[in-house]
Scaffold this motif. Structure first.
Motif, PDB file in Angstrom:
ATOM      1  N   ASP A 228      11.206  11.326 -91.193  1.00  0.00           N
ATOM      2  CA  ASP A 228      10.054  10.776 -90.495  1.00  0.00           C
ATOM      3  C   ASP A 228       9.235  11.987 -90.114  1.00  0.00           C
ATOM      4  O   ASP A 228       9.802  13.014 -89.768  1.00  0.00           O
ATOM      5  CB  ASP A 228      10.449  10.062 -89.192  1.00  0.00           C
ATOM      6  CG  ASP A 228      11.374   8.885 -89.431  1.00  0.00           C
ATOM      7  OD1 ASP A 228      10.875   7.844 -89.872  1.00  0.00           O
ATOM      8  OD2 ASP A 228      12.579   9.024 -89.164  1.00  0.00           O
TER       9      ASP A 228
ATOM     10  N   HIS B 158      13.187  19.500 -93.391  1.00  0.00           N
ATOM     11  CA  HIS B 158      13.123  19.066 -91.991  1.00  0.00           C
ATOM     12  C   HIS B 158      14.522  18.691 -91.484  1.00  0.00           C
ATOM     13  O   HIS B 158      15.442  18.488 -92.273  1.00  0.00           O
ATOM     14  CB  HIS B 158      12.206  17.843 -91.865  1.00  0.00           C
ATOM     15  CG  HIS B 158      10.749  18.149 -92.097  1.00  0.00           C
ATOM     16  ND1 HIS B 158       9.758  17.724 -91.261  1.00  0.00           N
ATOM     17  CD2 HIS B 158      10.124  18.861 -93.075  1.00  0.00           C
ATOM     18  CE1 HIS B 158       8.582  18.144 -91.712  1.00  0.00           C
ATOM     19  NE2 HIS B 158       8.778  18.830 -92.822  1.00  0.00           N
ATOM     20  N   CYS B 159      14.661  18.570 -90.168  1.00  0.00           N
ATOM     21  CA  CYS B 159      15.871  18.022 -89.535  1.00  0.00           C
ATOM     22  C   CYS B 159      17.160  18.750 -89.934  1.00  0.00           C
ATOM     23  O   CYS B 159      18.157  18.103 -90.251  1.00  0.00           O
ATOM     24  CB  CYS B 159      16.051  16.545 -89.852  1.00  0.00           C
ATOM     25  SG  CYS B 159      14.672  15.481 -89.443  1.00  0.00           S
TER      26      CYS B 159
ATOM     27  N   SER C 254      19.603  18.592 -86.897  1.00  0.00           N
ATOM     28  CA  SER C 254      19.121  17.568 -85.973  1.00  0.00           C
ATOM     29  C   SER C 254      19.246  16.215 -86.662  1.00  0.00           C
ATOM     30  O   SER C 254      19.259  16.146 -87.881  1.00  0.00           O
ATOM     31  CB  SER C 254      17.645  17.757 -85.620  1.00  0.00           C
ATOM     32  OG  SER C 254      17.383  19.057 -85.194  1.00  0.00           O
ATOM     33  N   ARG C 255      19.320  15.150 -85.888  1.00  0.00           N
ATOM     34  CA  ARG C 255      19.427  13.787 -86.413  1.00  0.00           C
ATOM     35  C   ARG C 255      20.557  13.744 -87.440  1.00  0.00           C
ATOM     36  O   ARG C 255      20.420  13.186 -88.525  1.00  0.00           O
ATOM     37  CB  ARG C 255      18.096  13.362 -87.034  1.00  0.00           C
ATOM     38  CG  ARG C 255      16.926  13.549 -86.074  1.00  0.00           C
ATOM     39  CD  ARG C 255      15.623  13.177 -86.712  1.00  0.00           C
ATOM     40  NE  ARG C 255      15.552  11.737 -86.962  1.00  0.00           N
ATOM     41  CZ  ARG C 255      14.656  11.183 -87.764  1.00  0.00           C
ATOM     42  NH1 ARG C 255      13.790  11.932 -88.393  1.00  0.00           N
ATOM     43  NH2 ARG C 255      14.639   9.887 -87.928  1.00  0.00           N
TER      44      ARG C 255
ATOM     45  N   ARG D 106       7.380  13.508 -87.335  1.00  0.00           N
ATOM     46  CA  ARG D 106       7.206  13.253 -85.904  1.00  0.00           C
ATOM     47  C   ARG D 106       6.161  14.208 -85.345  1.00  0.00           C
ATOM     48  O   ARG D 106       6.475  15.242 -84.781  1.00  0.00           O
ATOM     49  CB  ARG D 106       8.550  13.366 -85.206  1.00  0.00           C
ATOM     50  CG  ARG D 106       9.476  12.290 -85.748  1.00  0.00           C
ATOM     51  CD  ARG D 106      10.740  12.126 -84.998  1.00  0.00           C
ATOM     52  NE  ARG D 106      11.347  10.847 -85.356  1.00  0.00           N
ATOM     53  CZ  ARG D 106      12.555  10.476 -85.006  1.00  0.00           C
ATOM     54  NH1 ARG D 106      13.301  11.274 -84.287  1.00  0.00           N
ATOM     55  NH2 ARG D 106      13.010   9.307 -85.357  1.00  0.00           N
TER      56      ARG D 106
ATOM     57  N   CYS E 219      16.590  14.233 -82.077  1.00  0.00           N
ATOM     58  CA  CYS E 219      15.493  14.923 -82.762  1.00  0.00           C
ATOM     59  C   CYS E 219      15.136  16.169 -81.962  1.00  0.00           C
ATOM     60  O   CYS E 219      15.133  16.142 -80.746  1.00  0.00           O
ATOM     61  CB  CYS E 219      14.313  13.958 -82.825  1.00  0.00           C
ATOM     62  SG  CYS E 219      12.715  14.700 -83.185  1.00  0.00           S
ATOM     63  N   SER E 220      14.850  17.254 -82.649  1.00  0.00           N
ATOM     64  CA  SER E 220      14.538  18.506 -81.944  1.00  0.00           C
ATOM     65  C   SER E 220      13.063  18.634 -81.593  1.00  0.00           C
ATOM     66  O   SER E 220      12.648  19.597 -80.964  1.00  0.00           O
ATOM     67  CB  SER E 220      14.974  19.709 -82.779  1.00  0.00           C
ATOM     68  OG  SER E 220      16.375  19.768 -82.817  1.00  0.00           O
ATOM     69  N   LYS E 221      12.283  17.688 -82.034  1.00  0.00           N
ATOM     70  CA  LYS E 221      10.916  17.540 -81.539  1.00  0.00           C
ATOM     71  C   LYS E 221       9.908  18.587 -82.032  1.00  0.00           C
ATOM     72  O   LYS E 221       8.761  18.262 -82.236  1.00  0.00           O
ATOM     73  CB  LYS E 221      10.961  17.591 -80.003  1.00  0.00           C
ATOM     74  CG  LYS E 221      10.005  16.653 -79.346  1.00  0.00           C
ATOM     75  CD  LYS E 221      10.248  16.691 -77.855  1.00  0.00           C
ATOM     76  CE  LYS E 221       9.289  15.795 -77.145  1.00  0.00           C
ATOM     77  NZ  LYS E 221       9.431  15.904 -75.702  1.00  0.00           N
ATOM     78  N   VAL E 222      10.315  19.833 -82.129  1.00  0.00           N
ATOM     79  CA  VAL E 222       9.350  20.890 -82.445  1.00  0.00           C
ATOM     80  C   VAL E 222       9.287  21.230 -83.928  1.00  0.00           C
ATOM     81  O   VAL E 222       8.363  21.907 -84.376  1.00  0.00           O
ATOM     82  CB  VAL E 222       9.662  22.201 -81.681  1.00  0.00           C
ATOM     83  CG1 VAL E 222       9.559  21.976 -80.185  1.00  0.00           C
ATOM     84  CG2 VAL E 222      11.019  22.747 -82.048  1.00  0.00           C
ATOM     85  N   CYS E 223      10.267  20.779 -84.719  1.00  0.00           N
ATOM     86  CA  CYS E 223      10.386  21.319 -86.070  1.00  0.00           C
ATOM     87  C   CYS E 223       9.489  20.642 -87.096  1.00  0.00           C
ATOM     88  O   CYS E 223       9.154  21.269 -88.105  1.00  0.00           O
ATOM     89  CB  CYS E 223      11.834  21.353 -86.523  1.00  0.00           C
ATOM     90  SG  CYS E 223      12.949  20.344 -85.575  1.00  0.00           S
ATOM     91  N   CYS E 224       9.060  19.386 -86.869  1.00  0.00           N
ATOM     92  CA  CYS E 224       8.082  18.813 -87.801  1.00  0.00           C
ATOM     93  C   CYS E 224       6.785  19.598 -87.710  1.00  0.00           C
ATOM     94  O   CYS E 224       6.225  20.013 -88.729  1.00  0.00           O
ATOM     95  CB  CYS E 224       7.815  17.339 -87.478  1.00  0.00           C
ATOM     96  SG  CYS E 224       8.949  16.208 -88.301  1.00  0.00           S
TER      97      CYS E 224
HETATM   98  S1  SF4 Z   1      10.867  17.139 -85.094  1.00  0.00           S
HETATM   99 FE1  SF4 Z   1      10.874  16.429 -87.227  1.00  0.00          FE
HETATM  100  S2  SF4 Z   1      12.126  17.975 -88.305  1.00  0.00           S
HETATM  101 FE2  SF4 Z   1      12.566  18.193 -86.127  1.00  0.00          FE
HETATM  102  S3  SF4 Z   1      14.389  16.940 -85.790  1.00  0.00           S
HETATM  103 FE3  SF4 Z   1      12.591  15.684 -85.272  1.00  0.00          FE
HETATM  104  S4  SF4 Z   1      12.108  14.568 -87.137  1.00  0.00           S
HETATM  105 FE4  SF4 Z   1      13.486  16.257 -87.719  1.00  0.00          FE
END
Ligand code: SF4
Ligand SMILES: Cc1cc2nc3c(=O)[nH]c(=O)nc-3n(C[C@H](O)[C@H](O)[C@H](O)COP(=O)(O)OP(=O)(O)OC[C@H]3O[C@@H](n4cnc5c(N)ncnc54)[C@H](O)[C@@H]3O)c2cc1C
Ligand code: SF4
Ligand code: SF4
Lengths: 351, 109
Positions: free
Chosen positions: A198, A154-155, A158-159, A200, A168-173
């Motif tokens: 985390d 993950h991440c 990002s972060r 998300r 946070c890129s929001k879509v990748c979790c």
């Molecule tokens: S959505 Fe999840 S994987 Fe993507 S940047 Fe945010 S915390 Fe990391």
């Protein structure tokens, strides 16, 4: 009078806004710099959380844009602000006089090569989320041959202040959890691990996806950022992280590693922003005029914004944003435009 | 043997390559809920035995997944099967049943 509206970017945001404005009776011109409409949506296979085929969603977006004048392989060459409109010269030689401009230039995927410690482009068995979507679309990728142990990181980009992206890129979790499930569906014998800091999973049904991944597919979630990857003699990967729940360093040998590359501001959007004189915030995404209340107005009168051009968004958020932008454009044109004499005064009051 | 004044301590690093998948699947077949723990720690926070002796269901589940079933059994040894943890688990896991199953599967040599 039918106003001309120029929409820049033929991804989901640009397509949805075009369809809405067209239906309201405006004369819509949509330009897309690549040869194909659809933006990133055209690259995805199935969408979280419900795993509907991306092609179906794209087809319905395209169908709704009938009547919109579309130019692909087209970018902006120059733009001048006239008294009350914009005079825009396109790279295909056409000049458009436009009363409102909507920027829907989207995002770029983070270039995973820049996280050298993960070995993308160095080790054979490392791929990105976008590569895996391409594999699911075509069934072909030299890296995937009955994998037995697969990790998702993950991440990625990002972060990570060092990668130049705090947010946070929001879509990748959600993408990681979706792809982990799809991997188990394709290779039921495989062991699948997700390395997260985390989880998300904020959206509707996202938590269901997480539970499904644990319960039905036995995906193992490990809290800890992958810190180091190296390649073994046999081509497998040695992955190191800390299991921060157990407070212990951890290692595992994997035969495929998938990097969740995040969303970054679009480079061609940035060039466009410079032509238009639009401000970006510290995170590189376009600034909107005044935070919450006017989310789709840029700081330049008559120029609007929609979709991932103003920060990471899921597809439903992108589409909702595009519809809101269409409403804002309509309000602007009907309030301000018919009274050409007082135009300047009205813009000052209403923008 | 010569005494050098120090001994070798086994590595405390988690090595997932040692994970016994067969045994874990045996447990999961009996107790599918072992898969859905989200490591929230509620069980450990309220544990009655944990006030006196290190006892943690959360940690035991972690240990099993981290190829340290021996530590998991240790972690659950003081458990009185009082059932307090099942009242607080947000995933609704039948924790007592799970604890019994862990003991059953992993105590067998
Ligand atoms: S959505 Fe999840 S994987 Fe993507 S940047 Fe945010 S915390 Fe990391
Ligand atoms: C790996 C990954 C998986 C995803 N999966 C899902 C999912 O399953 N479900 C979901 O809800 N969301 C998903 N998303 C999010 C989704 O992709 C975005 O919400 C959506 O693509 C944003 O649409 P957009 O139109 O704003 O931007 P984009 O899709 O980036 O489209 C922008 C378009 O504008 C064009 N453009 C840029 N600059 C110019 C210019 N100067 N002139 C002309 N054209 C220009 C670009 O070529 C591009 O076609 C995912 C995102 C990622 C990164
Ligand atoms: S059942 Fe065992 S683990 Fe659960 S609270 Fe009681 S003593 Fe603790
Ligand atoms: S309370 Fe339930 S979910 Fe939370 S750590 Fe304990 S077993 Fe896992």
């Amino acid at each position: 009078m039918k106003n001309n509206i120029l929409i820049i970017g033929g991804g989901p945001a640009g397509l949805e806004a075009s369809a809405q404005l067209q239906r309201m009776g405006y004369n819509v011109i949509l330009i897309e710099r690549s040869p194909k409409l659809g933006g990133h949506l055209a690259k995805w296979d199935r969408l979280f959380p419900d795993r509907v085929p991306a092609d179906e969603v794209l087809r319905s977006l395209l169908d709704a844009t009938e009547g919109v004048k579309c130019f692909t392989d087209t970018d902006i060459r120059a733009i001048n602000r006239l008294d009350k409109s914009y005079n825009v010269r396109l790279t295909n030689g056409i000049t458009v006089l436009s009363d409102a401009v909507l920027v829907a230039s989207g995002f770029d995927l983070f270039n995973a090569v820049r996280k050298e410690e993960y070995g993308y482009g160095i080790y054979n068995q490392v791929m990105t989320n976008a590569d895996l979507e391409a594999y699911f679309r075509t069934g072909e990728d030299r890296r995937i041959e009955n994998p037995r142990k697969v990790g998702f990181v993950h991440c990625v980009g990002s972060r990570d202040e060092k990668a130049g992206c705090r947010s946070c890129s929001k879509v990748c979790c959600a993408t990681a959890v979706k792809q982990a499930i799809e991997m188990k569906q394709a290779f039921p014998e495989a062991e699948v691990f997700c390395f997260y800091m985390d989880l998300r999973l904020f959206g509707r049904h996202y938590e269901d996806l997480y539970l499904e991944a644990q319960k039905e597919y036995g995906v193992r979630f490990i809290r800890g950022r992958v810190a180091e990857v190296s390649e073994n003699f046999d081509g497998t990967l040695l992955v190191k992280a800390e299991d921060t729940v157990a407070s212990k360093p951890l290692k595992v040998t994997l035969d495929l590693l998938v990097l969740m590359a995040g969303m970054r501001p679009s480079a061609s959007g940035k060039a466009l922003g410079e032509l238009l004189g639009m401000n970006v915030e510290d995170d590189g995404y376009f600034a909107v005029r005044s935070g919450i209340a006017a989310g789709q107005r840029s700081q330049q009168p008559g120029i609007f914004l929609a979709g991932a051009a103003t920060g990471p968004k899921t597809l439903p958020e992108t589409l909702a944003d595009a519809r809101a932008a269409a409403m804002e454009v309509d309000r602007y044109l009907t309030e301000v435009f018919p009274d050409a004499r007082n135009y300047k005064q009205l813009v000052k009051e209403r923008w | 043997m010569v005494d050098f004044g120090f001994g070798l301590v086994p590595s405390s690093r988690i090595n997932l390559d040692l994970f016994d998948k067969g045994k874990y699947e045996e447990l999961a077949a009996l107790e599918p809920d072992v898969r859905i723990c989200m490591a929230c720690g509620s069980c450990t926070a309220v544990c009655t035995a944990g006030k006196f002796e290190p006892t943690s269901l959360r940690e035991a589940i972690e240990d099993i997944k981290n190829a340290r079933a021996d530590k998991a059994l240790q972690m659950l040894e003081p458990c009185q099967l009082c059932g307090k943890c099942s009242m607080v688990c947000p995933r609704g896991i039948n924790t007592r049943h799970l604890i019994l199953s862990i003991n059953k599967i992993y105590s067998e040599k």
